[in-house]
Design an enzyme around this catalytic site. Structure first.
Site, PDB file in Angstrom:
ATOM      1  N   HIS A   9      29.217 -11.376 -16.403  1.00 39.47           N
ATOM      2  CA  HIS A   9      28.702  -9.912 -16.112  1.00 39.47           C
ATOM      3  C   HIS A   9      28.781  -9.376 -14.669  1.00 39.47           C
ATOM      4  CE1 HIS A   9      27.655  -5.791 -16.718  1.00 39.47           C
ATOM      5  NE2 HIS A   9      26.571  -6.070 -16.151  1.00 39.47           N
ATOM      6  N   HIS A  14      21.828   3.372 -16.972  1.00 40.87           N
ATOM      7  CA  HIS A  14      20.905   3.983 -15.839  1.00 40.87           C
ATOM      8  C   HIS A  14      20.499   5.320 -16.258  1.00 40.87           C
ATOM      9  CE1 HIS A  14      21.795   0.479 -13.252  1.00 40.87           C
ATOM     10  NE2 HIS A  14      23.111   0.912 -13.596  1.00 40.87           N
ATOM     11  N   ARG A  66      10.565   0.857  -4.412  1.00 46.34           N
ATOM     12  CA  ARG A  66      10.851  -0.466  -4.878  1.00 46.34           C
ATOM     13  C   ARG A  66      10.847  -1.706  -3.901  1.00 46.34           C
ATOM     14  NH1 ARG A  66      12.824  -3.391  -8.914  1.00 46.34           N
ATOM     15  NH2 ARG A  66      14.526  -5.022  -8.880  1.00 46.34           N
ATOM     16  N   GLU A 120       0.780  -1.233   0.021  1.00 45.17           N
ATOM     17  CA  GLU A 120       0.056  -0.011  -0.099  1.00 45.17           C
ATOM     18  C   GLU A 120       0.861   1.368   0.105  1.00 45.17           C
ATOM     19  OE1 GLU A 120      -2.622  -3.285   2.197  1.00 45.17           O
ATOM     20  OE2 GLU A 120      -0.297  -2.534   1.989  1.00 45.17           O
ATOM     21  N   ASP A 145      25.937 -14.596 -15.632  1.00 45.99           N
ATOM     22  CA  ASP A 145      25.786 -13.280 -14.959  1.00 45.99           C
ATOM     23  C   ASP A 145      26.001 -13.743 -13.214  1.00 45.99           C
ATOM     24  OD1 ASP A 145      25.484 -11.843 -16.980  1.00 45.99           O
ATOM     25  OD2 ASP A 145      23.212 -11.530 -16.519  1.00 45.99           O
TER      26      ASP A 145
END
Length: 760
Positions: free
Chosen positions: A646, A699, A520, A18, A604
């Protein structure tokens, strides 16, 4: 005797994220600040009620954060970076520090966000405080006091939590040269004195002061600073000095000299420290035993914990408290929101709400409550049953693990010999161009994935749609004339969750969200059983992509250590054992990819460095098994199969030996923002294999010019021979759009071709 029970903090995001949705609506200008604040108030009230209804002795206040608790502390201390300061700090100030230039609707003018970095060895990120020699501190942001007041009004016995002064300084960075931020301590302590005085005036009896750096191997000057700090801030409020994530073995002798009233230790991360701490605990101190793991999803063995703590209870009496190991912000919120889980699997788990109940129940059991003791025993039974379950501990996986030998970690030929084979098979030019793996995840892809998962799109139709996206990605790359192509990963929602969904031994959830930073959230999969690959995972997509082009197609895998670090691991076996199981599964995928005609395979490992233990003396053992896991996965590759890896770190120096030990044929790294300075570690080490330093900062929406990329390649060639250089972006392009991506890659290819012509 009554055992005091508490937690160090509760998830702030809400059962169904929320807070995230309210934050993002506010940032888009869709709701007013009053509505956002009401969402926060409702969440806090619910969190406190959860603790009270479970029977905890305290409701913890001050653990809620609008973005990050370290950033909250920054504003509390009146320490807003000057570029963001605009009179008295408010919520918009806080968001501006965390996010930089914000969208219209927040009243935020443009300014760079403060840096963000990992919170110790967790997957949570905090906003890094910035320090300069003229800094001053003054209690400014009233959130802590308002929330304490709200909790008191609701009838709760409140224990505020506050990040301690030494940890706050330590976790920040100097933004001026020839300056030591520790010299700011006396000024900072004045503000802490004022904070504790205000809390005392509010009627607070205990305050939890978090000093997690006490679990590190501290320089002497930092360890010595604690005595001064806690003498200065001593007040009428009792202080529970709180540590977590590792043992206090290195700092315990200093801790017991401090003028505080109690110590919290993390007995989940470091159970072995209990005896020493009990032995050295000063007379009259409280010991808060963090036995319920705040960083995982597993049900606690309360029966075993009761037996372990009973002698301590007998010795300390009411001075033994029971707690979570750390804040529960690292756990999902509520297991009851997962009806799709089987009853058996559900009986293995406890999310934050359930962990609160565990703490309270264990406290009652230690008090001799007969019913609570019986409930603990019953509650622990599924954990015991799981240990002997054949579908959890699979004999055939165990047999394969036991067969691992040193030879299984080595390629069949040394790098120099492999490089000659690969040059012949691959036929790549000088300065070959490629990308890191993912291409833009368009709204069309996301809508189709959602429709497939909800049953509105059949498997056949979904796969046809994915093949269309793959074909589109191949066409675009061929038009750009990249040398090594990728299929674009349209089928993957997340680089770890995709493999978790396709390997046996994982459980995924619907609402198992935890906060990563700001708004996030991530939803880590859970390792519930021995891991194995029951069928090929990526072969269909890579071979389809290869069928569309005569150029080399790169297979894309996520490495074993990264999958481990970005999931919830089992607690009944070691992290090394889990990494080895993952490595064996990926080894089979590597073998199938090369048999299907894929000559370049990328594994990776962005999380190898993140997995480092907090104490440096433990680094060597971790790096040994982490490197071995990667090598097990890669070693099924034939000499002519080129293995890439990577990594995206800001610091390689302390792990460069281990990076080299991976023995990947090609490593691609994030270097564009450092202007190739990160290559110095590889230059100094005389790194022997091929390397692709990133020349495009993915980015940023900015399109790097051809000239800029040329300059970066030239700088790289000063440190690494051009014959061993690749040209590529910093990271995957999942978050960019196609117009940005194609424009940037066109410049990347042109720059590489121009320099290639000059060098040949």
């Amino acid at each position: 005797m009554t055992t005091t029970t508490h937690i160090l903090g509760y998830p702030r995001i809400g059962e169904k994220r929320e807070l995230k949705f309210a934050q993002e609506k506010y940032w888009r200008g869709e709701i007013e600040q009053t509505e956002l604040k009401q969402v926060g108030a409702t969440l806090r009230e619910k969190n406190w009620a959860t603790q009270a209804e479970a029977g905890l002795s305290f409701a913890t206040a001050g653990d809620f954060a609008w973005y990050d608790h370290v950033l909250t502390t920054t504003l509390l201390l009146g320490h807003t970076p000057k570029r963001h300061a605009n009179g008295f700090p408010d919520l918009d100030t806080l968001f501006k520090v965390g996010r930089g230039q914000s969208q219209a609707g927040c009243g935020c003018s443009g300014a760079a966000a403060s840096d963000m970095t990992k919170w110790f060895n967790t997957n949570y990120h905090y906003i890094v405080p910035e320090f300069s020699k003229d800094d001053s501190f003054e209690v400014s942001w009233p959130q802590l006091f308002e929330e304490v007041n709200d909790a008191i009004k609701l009838g709760h016995n409140v224990k505020p939590v506050l990040l301690g002064p030494l940890s706050y300084l330590y976790l920040g960075k100097e933004i001026e040269e020839d300056f030591d931020r520790l010299t700011l301590l006396p000024r900072l302590l004045t503000a802490y004195q004022a904070i504790l005085s205000k809390l005392a005036n509010q009627g607070v009896e205990w305050v939890q002061i978090d000093e997690p750096i006490l679990s590190l191997e501290l320089e002497e000057k930092w360890g010595d600073a604690f005595k001064l700090a806690y003498q200065v801030i001593r007040s009428d409020v009792k202080v529970l000095l709180t540590t977590y994530f590792d043992s206090v073995s290195d700092t315990l002798d200093k801790i017991v000299e401090l003028p505080v009233d109690g110590l919290h230790i993390d007995l989940s991360a470091s159970p072995e420290q209990l005896d020493e701490v009990v032995e050295k605990l000063p007379q009259g101190w409280v010991l808060s035993a963090g036995v319920v793991n705040g960083r995982n999803v597993w049900r606690s063995d309360l029966s075993a914990q009761r037996e372990r703590l009973q002698p301590v209870k007998d010795k300390l009496g009411d001075n033994l408290w029971v707690a979570s190991s750390c804040s529960l912000l690292h756990s999902p919120v509520d297991l009851d929101l997962e009806p799709a889980l089987s009853d058996e699997v559900k009986s293995w788990f406890a999310f934050a709400k359930q962990k609160v109940t565990e703490v309270a129940l264990l406290g009652r059991a230690l008090d001799g409550d007969h019913n609570a003791i019986l409930v603990c025993d019953t509650y622990s039974q599924p954990i015991k049953d799981r240990k002997t379950a054949a579908h959890v501990n699979k004999p055939h996986v165990q047999a394969r693990l036991n067969s691992i030998s040193a030879s299984l970690t080595e390629r069949s030929a040394p790098y120099a010999e492999r490089a000659a084979h690969q040059a012949e098979v691959l036929g790549l030019p000088l300065l070959p161009t490629t990308t890191i793996g993912s291409f833009p995840q368009t709204s069309e892809i996301r809508v189709q994935r959602s429709a497939f998962r909800s049953g509105q799109l059949s498997t056949d139709d979904y796969h046809q749609a994915l093949k269309g996206h793959i074909a589109d990605a191949v066409r675009r790359q061929e038009a750009l004339d990249l040398d090594v192509l990728v299929h674009g990963e349209a089928e993957r929602n997340d680089m770890v969750e995709y493999f978790a969904e396709n390997l046996a031994g994982f459980q995924t959830t619907k609402f198992g969200w935890v906060q990563s930073y700001g708004s996030r959230c991530v939803k880590p999969a859970i390792v519930v059983a021995d891991i194995e690959r029951e069928k090929p995972i990526t072969v269909e997509w890579s071979t389809y992509a290869q069928s569309l082009t005569n150029k080399q197609m790169k297979g894309m895998l996520t490495g074993p250590v990264t999958i481990l670090c970005w999931t919830f691991p089992r607690e009944d076996i070691t992290r090394k054992a889990i990494a080895d199981q993952l490595a064996l599964a990926l080894r089979d995928e590597v073998s199938d990819l090369q048999q299907a005609g894929i000559n370049i395979i990328q594994i990776d490992e962005p999380a190898i460095r993140e997995g480092l233990p907090l104490k440096k003396r433990d680094h060597k053992a971790y790096l040994q098994w982490a490197v071995d896991a990667f090598k097990i996965a890669a070693a099924s590759a034939k000499p002519e199969t080129q293995i890439h890896t990577h990594m995206c770190y800001s610091e390689f120096n302390e792990i460069i030996d281990s990076v080299a030990a991976l023995d990947a044929d090609v490593i691609t790294i994030e270097t564009s923002r450092s202007n190739m300075e990160l290559l110095k570690a590889f230059e100094d080490f005389n790194y022997p294999n091929e390397i692709g330093p990133g020349v495009y900062d993915i980015h940023s929406p900015n399109i790097p010019s051809e000239e800029w990329i040329e300059e970066l390649i030239k700088k790289a060639a000063e440190k690494i021979p051009a014959q061993r250089l690749w040209v590529n972006p910093d990271c995957g392009l999942k978050t960019r759009n196609w117009s940005e991506t194609e424009a940037a890659l066109a410049n990347l290819v042109s720059a590489a071709k121009k320099l290639r012509a000059e060098l040949v």
